[in-house]
Scaffold this motif. Structure first.
Motif, PDB file in Angstrom:
ATOM      1  N   ASN A 148      52.873  34.381  43.682  1.00 40.28           N
ATOM      2  CA  ASN A 148      52.743  35.412  44.714  1.00 40.28           C
ATOM      3  C   ASN A 148      51.434  36.191  44.631  1.00 40.28           C
ATOM      4  O   ASN A 148      51.288  37.235  45.250  1.00 40.28           O
ATOM      5  N   ASN A 149      50.480  35.706  43.865  1.00 34.55           N
ATOM      6  CA  ASN A 149      49.230  36.457  43.699  1.00 34.55           C
ATOM      7  C   ASN A 149      47.995  35.639  44.072  1.00 34.55           C
ATOM      8  O   ASN A 149      46.972  35.650  43.384  1.00 34.55           O
ATOM      9  N   GLU A 150      48.108  34.909  45.178  1.00 39.77           N
ATOM     10  CA  GLU A 150      46.996  34.072  45.632  1.00 39.77           C
ATOM     11  C   GLU A 150      45.757  34.902  45.935  1.00 39.77           C
ATOM     12  O   GLU A 150      44.625  34.473  45.666  1.00 39.77           O
ATOM     13  N   ALA A 151      45.931  36.100  46.492  1.00 39.62           N
ATOM     14  CA  ALA A 151      44.785  36.960  46.808  1.00 39.62           C
ATOM     15  C   ALA A 151      44.043  37.369  45.536  1.00 39.62           C
ATOM     16  O   ALA A 151      42.801  37.392  45.501  1.00 39.62           O
ATOM     17  N   ASP A 152      44.803  37.691  44.488  1.00 37.57           N
ATOM     18  CA  ASP A 152      44.180  38.034  43.209  1.00 37.57           C
ATOM     19  C   ASP A 152      43.450  36.833  42.617  1.00 37.57           C
ATOM     20  O   ASP A 152      42.368  36.965  42.027  1.00 37.57           O
ATOM     21  N   PHE A 153      44.044  35.652  42.784  1.00 36.43           N
ATOM     22  CA  PHE A 153      43.415  34.424  42.307  1.00 36.43           C
ATOM     23  C   PHE A 153      42.099  34.180  43.043  1.00 36.43           C
ATOM     24  O   PHE A 153      41.099  33.780  42.428  1.00 36.43           O
ATOM     25  N   ALA A 154      42.097  34.429  44.345  1.00 39.58           N
ATOM     26  CA  ALA A 154      40.875  34.238  45.142  1.00 39.58           C
ATOM     27  C   ALA A 154      39.747  35.128  44.619  1.00 39.58           C
ATOM     28  O   ALA A 154      38.583  34.695  44.534  1.00 39.58           O
TER      29      ALA A 154
END
Length: 332
Positions: free
Chosen positions: A117-123
């Motif tokens: 659920n943390n794709e934005a943080d991964f980006a």
């Protein structure tokens, strides 16, 4: 009780077929009769807590009783682990993400734990990064580890790939020093330093060896094609040839031809001080093997082992055996 427990466990789980095979191999190597070899293996098991693989690996058939007593056998090693490492803290070392949380100060690299659920943080994490290293949490011995160039993938595509493969731990790739990279540039070649913490919280170095990748592998793990060379813990110099799991020995690296035998680890005193500072972070874990990278900027701990092995830093050495070093360290 530890010695008795070890013997009972060994008797119950012993592979008698391989025991007899080892006795036959010792017969050929030493000239002892098969019965004599078998008897001596059993004797070493009872007296020194040595399994038949210890007996063969350390060539105990060539050693005096005094030399045999110095060897850190599998049984002795197990006893030290049980005695010195608190079971409540073992999970922190076996879980890569938990380890990163507790030793973040010493990692010297950015990292992120993916949770689906943390794709934005991964980006944000992969922004401007040319390489990342991804690690499945449930595997060991370098299995499943990959080095990827995130610029070659779409963000969502890469995120979904990592989640699918359970590669939840993603880290910035540390840049090892030029001297270490020259030996083998494809993997981070770590220095395994084994520390013991005394009852008075005094840390000591009791063993060390260099781990080096080969054959294009991106990990230096011995069980994944790597080679190892024991390090003189006083000087930081490699005084014996490196070896692989098939017991092939190397003075120079098999791929790069870089010198291994005679190589001195850069800033050895600084590295040992760093390892001792790691040993003080979690004093309930008093017997640990630390895998440390020498970087362009200093030192970075890659991971730690709550069960230090007993073989790779004891061989190949003429002055075989490190059990006495542990006992001396515990008295400080």
């Amino acid at each position: 009780m530890g010695k008795v427990r070890f013997l009972i466990k060994r008797i119950a789980t012993l592979d008698y077929k391989n025991l007899m095979k080892t006795a036959g191999e010792v017969h050929k190597a030493s000239g002892k009769s098969r019965i004599s070899a078998f008897t001596d293996i059993v004797k070493c098991g009872m007296k020194y807590q040595a399994g038949y693989m210890d007996y063969k690996l350390f060539k105990m058939y060539e050693l005096s009783d005094e030399e045999r007593a110095k060897i850190l056998t599998r049984g002795k090693n197990d006893a030290y682990v049980r005695r010195l490492n608190d079971k409540e803290y073992v999970g922190i070392f076996s879980d890569k993400a938990e380890f990163n949380k507790h030793f973040d100060k010493y990692l010297c690299r950015e990292w992120i734990l993916l949770d689906g659920n943390n794709e934005a943080d991964f980006a944000k994490f992969i922004q401007n990064k040319e390489q990342i290293i991804v690690k499945p949490l449930g595997l060991c011995c370098g299995k499943g580890i990959e080095i990827l160039d995130p610029r070659k993938y779409g963000i969502h595509e890469l995120y979904e790939y990592l989640i699918k493969n359970q590669s939840y731990l993603v880290e910035e790739v540390v840049k090892q020093s030029a001297e270490i990279s020259a030996i083998y540039p494809s993997s981070v070649n770590t220095i395994r330093i084994v520390t013991v913490l005394s009852d008075n919280n005094v840390p000591s170095i009791v063993g060390a060896y260099m781990r080096i990748g080969t054959g294009g592998n991106v990990v230096d793990n011995f069980n994944h094609g790597g080679i190892t060379a024991p390090i003189n813990i006083e000087t930081g110099k490699i005084e014996h040839k490196a070896r692989n799991k098939s017991n092939v020995y190397f003075s120079n690296h098999p791929d790069t031809n870089a010198q291994i035998l005679g190589f001195t680890i850069p800033n050895w005193s600084g590295l040992t001080d760093y390892a001792k500072s790691l040993a003080l972070v979690m004093p309930k874990m008093r017997y640990v093997g630390w895998d440390i990278c020498i970087t362009e900027k200093g030192f970075a701990v890659i991971e730690a082992n709550e069960y230090p092995g007993n073989d790779l830093y004891q061989i190949p050495k003429e002055d075989i055996g490190t059990a006495n070093l542990i006992e001396d360290a515990l008295k400080k």
